[in-house]
Design a protein around this motif. Structure first.
Motif, PDB file in Angstrom:
ATOM      1  N   SER A 264      34.825  42.425  35.625  1.00 62.28           N
ATOM      2  CA  SER A 264      35.650  41.241  36.220  1.00 62.28           C
ATOM      3  C   SER A 264      37.370  41.234  35.579  1.00 62.28           C
ATOM      4  O   SER A 264      38.115  41.309  36.124  1.00 62.28           O
ATOM      5  N   GLN A 265      37.022  41.549  34.032  1.00 67.20           N
ATOM      6  CA  GLN A 265      38.332  41.621  33.251  1.00 67.20           C
ATOM      7  C   GLN A 265      39.262  42.852  33.646  1.00 67.20           C
ATOM      8  O   GLN A 265      40.388  42.598  33.760  1.00 67.20           O
ATOM      9  N   ASN A 266      38.484  43.901  34.027  1.00 66.61           N
ATOM     10  CA  ASN A 266      39.340  45.038  34.488  1.00 66.61           C
ATOM     11  C   ASN A 266      39.958  44.800  35.778  1.00 66.61           C
ATOM     12  O   ASN A 266      41.064  45.127  35.988  1.00 66.61           O
ATOM     13  N   ILE A 267      39.330  44.116  36.596  1.00 66.02           N
ATOM     14  CA  ILE A 267      40.086  43.613  38.026  1.00 66.02           C
ATOM     15  C   ILE A 267      40.956  42.819  37.707  1.00 66.02           C
ATOM     16  O   ILE A 267      42.231  42.866  38.117  1.00 66.02           O
ATOM     17  N   TYR A 268      40.905  41.636  36.703  1.00 63.90           N
ATOM     18  CA  TYR A 268      41.888  40.673  36.407  1.00 63.90           C
ATOM     19  C   TYR A 268      43.212  41.574  35.909  1.00 63.90           C
ATOM     20  O   TYR A 268      44.270  41.384  36.259  1.00 63.90           O
ATOM     21  N   LEU A 269      42.952  42.287  35.092  1.00 62.67           N
ATOM     22  CA  LEU A 269      44.056  43.293  34.343  1.00 62.67           C
ATOM     23  C   LEU A 269      44.764  44.078  35.383  1.00 62.67           C
ATOM     24  O   LEU A 269      45.872  44.216  35.125  1.00 62.67           O
TER      25      LEU A 269
END
Ligand SMILES: Cc1cc2nc3c(=O)[nH]c(=O)nc-3n(C[C@H](O)[C@H](O)[C@H](O)COP(=O)(O)O)c2cc1C
Length: 225
Positions: A174-179
């Protein structure tokens, strides 16, 4: 001298214009498969600025993403970044690699095949309504990613422990998607809200495959040009 400076500036400006422009291909399904493009590692973005600007956005334009953007998004989310071990951009507890990514859009639902870097169609249904559930804004996004943990990939029988680790693994993706979205000027929000039972049925998930989070992804309606 003035002519020299003028010509130098002109040269610099015209050579910037000759930099290759990014290709923009419409997404199309061929024989139940979408072949993704190789990640564009030249996409510019600095980590500290991405962290500074990361935020949840809930205003989506309906404009479609192109194939190159979808491909980069999936590779950034959890693509293979080390061919020799097939390990991914996100870490994974006990290297279970339990996170399955489903891509849901108008053309249907697809599962991300990390090895082939392609999408395999699992349904012809547009499931964005089931994903949006009680939050209608999410249905406007052209694409929604559903992160599912396959608990059977953990090498032990303790379901509670597997679910705990699966939730953490989904958090990294999820954090990879956000970044990636921040750097690519895309809107997204991590959501636990979704019609879980309807999705389990439509995606044909088994009892070990648990939908944990979803990410509508698109252009921000308030800032799109
Ligand atoms: C595990 C998790 C579940 C979330 N579920 C939802 C949700 O169902 N709907 C929603 O609008 N936002 C959801 N969010 C987004 C949070 O509301 C958001 O991250 C929080 O308000 C902080 O805002 P920021 O992301 O802009 O920093 C979720 C975030 C996380 C990490």
């Amino acid at each position: 001298m003035k002519t020299f400076i003028f010509l130098s500036v002109l040269f610099m400006l015209t050579s910037c214009n000759t930099l290759p422009t990014r290709t923009s291909t419409p997404i199309s399904v061929d024989n139940n498969e979408i072949k993704l493009t190789q990640p564009d590692l030249q996409v510019r973005g600095e980590l500290m600025n991405a962290l500074k600007n990361r935020c949840s956005v809930r205003t989506f334009d309906t404009k479609a993403l192109d194939l190159e953007t979808l491909s980069d998004l999936l590779w950034a989310a959890n693509g293979i970044n080390r061919e020799e071990s097939a390990k991914r951009t996100a870490p994974s507890a006990v290297n279970a690699q339990d996170i399955l990514i489903y891509v849901c859009m108008e053309q249907g639902a697809f599962i991300y095949n990390h090895e082939a870097h392609s999408l395999q169609q699992v349904s012809t249904q547009d499931l964005r309504k089931e994903i949006a559930h009680t939050q209608e804004f999410a249905q406007e996004a052209p694409i929604s990613l559903v992160l599912v943990s396959d608990l059977s990939r953990f090498p032990f029988d303790n379901k509670e422990k597997a679910l705990q680790l699966g939730c953490m693994d989904a958090g990294y993706v999820s954090q990879n998607i956000y970044l990636y979205c921040t750097i690519a000027n895309l809107a997204t929000v991590a959501r636990g809200t979704m019609s879980t039972d309807a999705l389990k049925e439509a995606l044909n998930l088994n009892e070990n495959q648990v939908p944990l989070l979803n990410h509508p992804v698109g252009y921000n309606k308030e800032t799109i040009q």
